[in-house]
Write a protein that holds these residues in place. Structure first.
Motif, mmCIF file in Angstrom:
data_model
loop_
_atom_site.group_PDB
_atom_site.id
_atom_site.type_symbol
_atom_site.label_atom_id
_atom_site.label_comp_id
_atom_site.label_asym_id
_atom_site.label_seq_id
_atom_site.Cartn_x
_atom_site.Cartn_y
_atom_site.Cartn_z
ATOM 1 N N UNK A 180 1.774 -2.361 -15.009
ATOM 2 C CA UNK A 180 1.886 -3.806 -14.732
ATOM 3 C C UNK A 180 2.344 -4.048 -13.299
ATOM 4 N N UNK A 181 3.321 -3.264 -12.846
ATOM 5 C CA UNK A 181 3.814 -3.396 -11.472
ATOM 6 C C UNK A 181 2.742 -2.974 -10.478
ATOM 7 N N UNK A 182 1.975 -1.951 -10.846
ATOM 8 C CA UNK A 182 0.888 -1.482 -9.997
ATOM 9 C C UNK A 182 -0.167 -2.577 -9.816
ATOM 10 N N UNK A 230 3.231 5.871 -2.877
ATOM 11 C CA UNK A 230 4.396 6.658 -3.296
ATOM 12 C C UNK A 230 4.414 6.920 -4.789
ATOM 13 N N UNK A 231 3.552 6.181 -5.505
ATOM 14 C CA UNK A 231 3.448 6.407 -6.939
ATOM 15 C C UNK A 231 4.257 5.408 -7.738
ATOM 16 N N UNK A 273 0.841 -1.208 0.000
ATOM 17 C CA UNK A 273 0.000 0.000 0.000
ATOM 18 C C UNK A 273 0.868 1.247 0.000
ATOM 19 N N UNK A 274 1.968 1.213 0.788
ATOM 20 C CA UNK A 274 2.893 2.346 0.811
ATOM 21 C C UNK A 274 3.547 2.555 -0.554
#
Length: 874
Positions: free
Chosen positions: A539-541, A533-534, A528-529
């Motif tokens: 894909x990683x998200x 942080x963006x 979640x952090x």
């Protein structure tokens, strides 16, 4: 002196100047005085409560010491002691007679120096005179003497007692006559109660001797009493015949026994001094009459004794025996044992009884105490046995033969080794025997065997019993069965060990649970952090989102498992049985298990399902939710333990009334210690086991075991190290018939929900929870209303048209339960779906009873919410 002369005339006794008595207690205090005591002793006016030492203070020092010494001997021996005192130029004869208890009678008489001719033979047994009394045993040994023996034998009575006739200091002629007389008596020659007159011309001596033999319990002569009232120079005596009554008086008085002579024809009785002394009376205080005996006899014994005497008179028996109570002077009653010989005439009529009374009060008291003691021992719950010095049993109580199982007739004559169990060594018994035979007490535990072969443990004390000489005569063993106590101690030790082990496992469980909870939480917070942080890469998200969902599912599953385990342990888990199709159940389980295997990346494991080949009834009566839960937990457990190979899930017909389900894997398997570990509720107990049960904390098997028990079955496990594990359980095969079996409808993942025609009221006081639900319904087109408390719910319901309510139970102001009840009073048909974080069955029932149509458990899944709403909004 006038009073003294009157007293002398009343008694008609010549030459007696002073006589009397004192009653003395064990502390040498005078409690009573009679006769001329005030002339002989220094007594206060009331003659009572004075110290004897003060009373004899007028005597010379030697006489005081001598009298006190005689008193001491009488108190210790409890026998009559005679002595002679010289005081103020006069010789006094003193007799000390012990009474029952601690008292004694001191009687005395003063004799003048003038010689006299004996004419009245009755005076001597009431007060002391010149009459000499000698008592001999079977060995012709002098055991008792009284009177002025010194005048006859030139010896003091203190020196004559316990002397053989051959060593007495008198002439050979007199000695020969006495020995011949004793021989005749011990040979049971009859004397017909006539005196024996002996003249010894060589020493110019005359003796008149009354002979009275004393018989023992066997009827043999044990002692001979010689009463010598007349003696002296031959020519000075005017020998006159003595009447039969006088002979009896002299013989009875001389014996110093509690004797009596009852002349039945004229109903007169002669009582000896000892007879009266037994009852605490001075000789002249009781008249020689049969009425005296009747007055002293206990009221409760009169009728019985009268019948016994009458029956005896009617018989031809010569020996009369009885026991009765006579009243002592102090008011107490003494038990007497009476033995009497009867003289009968030619017509067999009883004309005379001559008997002896023996005080048996102490024996009676001891007999009562012994009876009470024996009764207490016989009724005692502890075992008691008494053996002789060789170990043979002579006595045992009820508890012993009941505990040992041996019949009473089998025990007497046996040794306690009939109880040997073989548990103790021979050396153990040798040491025990050595301890008690040396006079010591042995205490310890014995492992014994009953007659039926069953063992029991007892704690025992074995002590030697000694006689009055200190010699060991018997052994007594007192023991108590402590088998139940030892069993309880064992169970307590076992329970304590179990508690200690359980505490270890609980600590391990808490540590493991902390780790297992923190692991998914760490993933949720961490990813979640990262998202916060963006992350530029979509894909990683998406990957972070999937990981957050997976960790959330793990955490939710862990919380559910903890709650289920707690409910099972608290016996609060409820089973809801209904129709369950085994075929449909496995159709539902198969995709879930395959998906779980895929998620765990167990591509090298072949998952297969095996069902009975024979036709059987498919629908059973059980709790399908809990049955699926058991199978899913066991499958998940097998998946954790297996890296490659197979996992087989199935069931078969165990019996007509039982089904057996199983999960078989080809994993690492378990050894015996690990199998034993599974009996502990909270799982593994060491690091190696914890490693083998990957990501597990023991809750799954605990839940399975509890659920199987609630379903009415049993659970088991088989495993070998390196050969895999087989978990199996049985449940009742309760067959039921259903007309419309439940159909499994698989909904397309791509299906959409259209609620555009409906208004939904969402009752939720937490903002982000409402935000979550708002997003779920965003694509459905539904009109949403938000009520933040129970009052808002009722206002919306009363003022707007609402098609469905999604009701949170825990609302401020008015709870969701209470709001539902008020709505149901006005509208019975509006759908109300409860949403709650409470998972207990009673909480679900509480919602349904208030009027809710369905209950959703938080956390809410999108598909669960939409499916539930779609069932009511069609």
């Amino acid at each position: 002196m006038k009073n003294t002369k009157k007293r002398m005339q009343k008694k008609q006794i010549q030459h007696i100047t002073v006589s009397g008595y004192l009653r003395i207690n064990n502390d040498l205090e005078v409690s009573e005085a009679g006769g001329d005591s005030f002339l002989f002793f220094k007594l206060p006016k009331d003659k009572k409560n004075s110290d004897l030492k003060d009373c004899i203070s007028g005597f010379d020092k030697e006489s005081q010491e001598y009298l006190l010494d005689c008193l001491n001997r009488a108190q210790k021996s409890r026998e009559v002691v005679n002595c002679s005192l010289f005081h103020e130029g006069t010789n006094f004869f003193v007799t000390l007679t012990p009474l029952p208890g601690d008292e004694l009678i001191l009687s005395f008489s003063q004799q003048s120096d003038k010689s006299y001719i004996l004419k009245d033979h009755q005076y001597w047994h009431s007060i002391h005179s010149n009459t000499i009394t000698l008592t001999f045993d079977r060995n012709h040994e002098l055991v008792f003497s009284s009177g002025p023996v010194i005048n006859l034998m030139k010896a003091d009575t203190k020196k004559t007692n316990r002397q053989d006739t051959d060593r007495l200091d008198y002439s050979d002629e007199l000695k020969t006559e006495i020995i011949e007389l004793l021989k005749k008596v011990f040979n049971k020659e009859e004397f017909e109660n006539q005196p024996v007159d002996i003249k010894i011309p060589a020493i110019n001596l005359f003796l008149r001797i009354f002979v009275y033999p004393a018989l023992d319990e066997n009827g043999d002569v044990s002692h001979v009493h010689l009463c010598i009232p007349e003696y002296g120079v031959s020519e000075k005596y005017d020998i006159q015949p003595v009447s039969e009554e006088e002979q009896a008086n002299l013989a009875i008085g001389a014996t110093q026994l509690g004797m009596w002579d009852w002349n039945i024809q004229n109903n007169t009785v002669i009582f000896s001094k000892k007879w009266k002394g037994q009852l605490g009376y001075y000789p002249d205080e009781l008249p020689d009459q049969y009425s005296t005996f009747e007055k002293l006899l206990h009221q409760g014994d009169k009728d019985r004794l009268t019948r016994e005497i009458q029956n005896f008179f009617k018989s031809d028996s010569l020996l009369f025996e009885s026991e009765f109570r006579l009243r002592h002077k102090n008011g107490n009653y003494l038990w007497m044992s009476c033995q009497a010989n009867c003289i009968r005439d030619t017509q067999n009529m009883a004309v005379r009884l001559i008997g002896v009374n023996r005080d048996i009060t102490s024996e009676k008291r001891a007999s009562v105490e012994l009876s009470l003691f024996k009764q207490a021992v016989m009724q005692s719950p502890v075992s008691v046995i008494i053996t002789d010095t060789e170990g043979y049993i002579e006595f045992f109580n009820t508890a012993f033969y009941k505990k040992s199982g041996w019949d009473p007739e089998e025990i007497i004559g046996k040794k306690p080794n009939i109880l040997r169990s073989g548990f103790h060594s021979d050396d153990f018994y040798v040491k025990l025997w050595k301890t008690i035979t040396s006079g010591n007490i042995w205490q310890g535990e014995l492992k014994n065997k009953r007659k039926n072969g069953r063992l029991y443990t007892e704690i025992a004390t074995i002590s030697p019993l000694r006689n009055e000489r200190g010699a060991i005569t018997h052994f007594i063993k007192i023991s108590e069965d402590i088998s139940a106590l030892r069993k309880l101690e064992h169970e307590l030790r076992k329970a304590r060990h179990s508690v200690e082990v359980a505490n270890i496992y609980k600590k391990s469980f808490l540590a493991s649970m902390s780790h297992k909870i923190r692991t998914p939480v760490n993933g949720i917070i961490g990813f979640s952090d990262l998202l916060k942080s963006g992350v530029s890469n979509e894909e990683q998200q998406n990957r972070y989102i999937r990981l957050i969902q997976q960790n959330s599912a793990v955490l939710l599953h862990l919380i559910d498992s903890i709650i289920d385990a707690a409910r099972i342990e608290a016996d609060e888990m409820k089973i809801k049985k209904e129709s369950c199709s085994l075929k449909d159940m496995f159709i539902e389980l198969k995709p879930e298990m395959e998906k779980l295997s895929e998620n765990k990346r167990k591509e090298n494991i072949e998952v297969s399902f095996v069902f009975p080949r024979e036709s059987h009834h498919d629908v059973i009566f059980t709790d399908p939710v809990r049955l699926k839960q058991i199978l899913f937990i066991l499958f998940e457990n097998a998946l954790k333990q297996t890296e490659k190979g197979f996992i087989e899930i199935g069931y078969h017909i165990f019996s007509e009334r039982k089904l057996q389900f199983y999960i078989h894997d080809s994993g690492a398997g378990m050894d015996n210690s690990q199998l034993e570990m599974l009996n502990i509720q909270f799982g593994p107990n060491d690091r190696s086991a914890a490693t083998r049960y990957k990501s597990g904390i023991g809750l799954g098997l605990t839940i399975c075991r509890g659920l199987v028990r609630l379903l009415g079955g049993q659970m088991g496990v088989k495993s070998e190290k390196g050969q895999g594990t087989l978990f199996y359980f049985t449940i009742p095969y309760d067959k039921i018939k259903v007309q419309n079996p439940k159909l499994i409808i698989e909904q397309s993942k791509n299906s959409r929900y259209d609620f555009s025609k409906y208004t939904i009221l969402i009752a939720e006081d937490v903002n982000y929870n409402f935000e979550y639900l708002k997003n779920i319904f965003a694509s459905t087109g539904a009109l949403l209303l938000w009520a933040k408390d129970g009052i808002d719910v009722l206002n919306f319901f009363n003022n707007q048209a609402i098609d469905l309510i999604l009701m949170d139970i825990q609302l401020p102001e008015i709870s969701g339960i209470e709001a539902t009840r008020q709505i149901r009073k006005k509208n019975k048909t509006i759908p109300i779906i409860a949403q709650t974080g409470y998972t207990m069955d009673e909480d679900r029932e509480k919602c349904l009873s208030a009027g809710c149509n369905e209950v959703l458990i938080k956390p809410l899944r999108i598909e669960d919410v939409l499916n539930a709403v779609s069932r009511y909004l069609k």
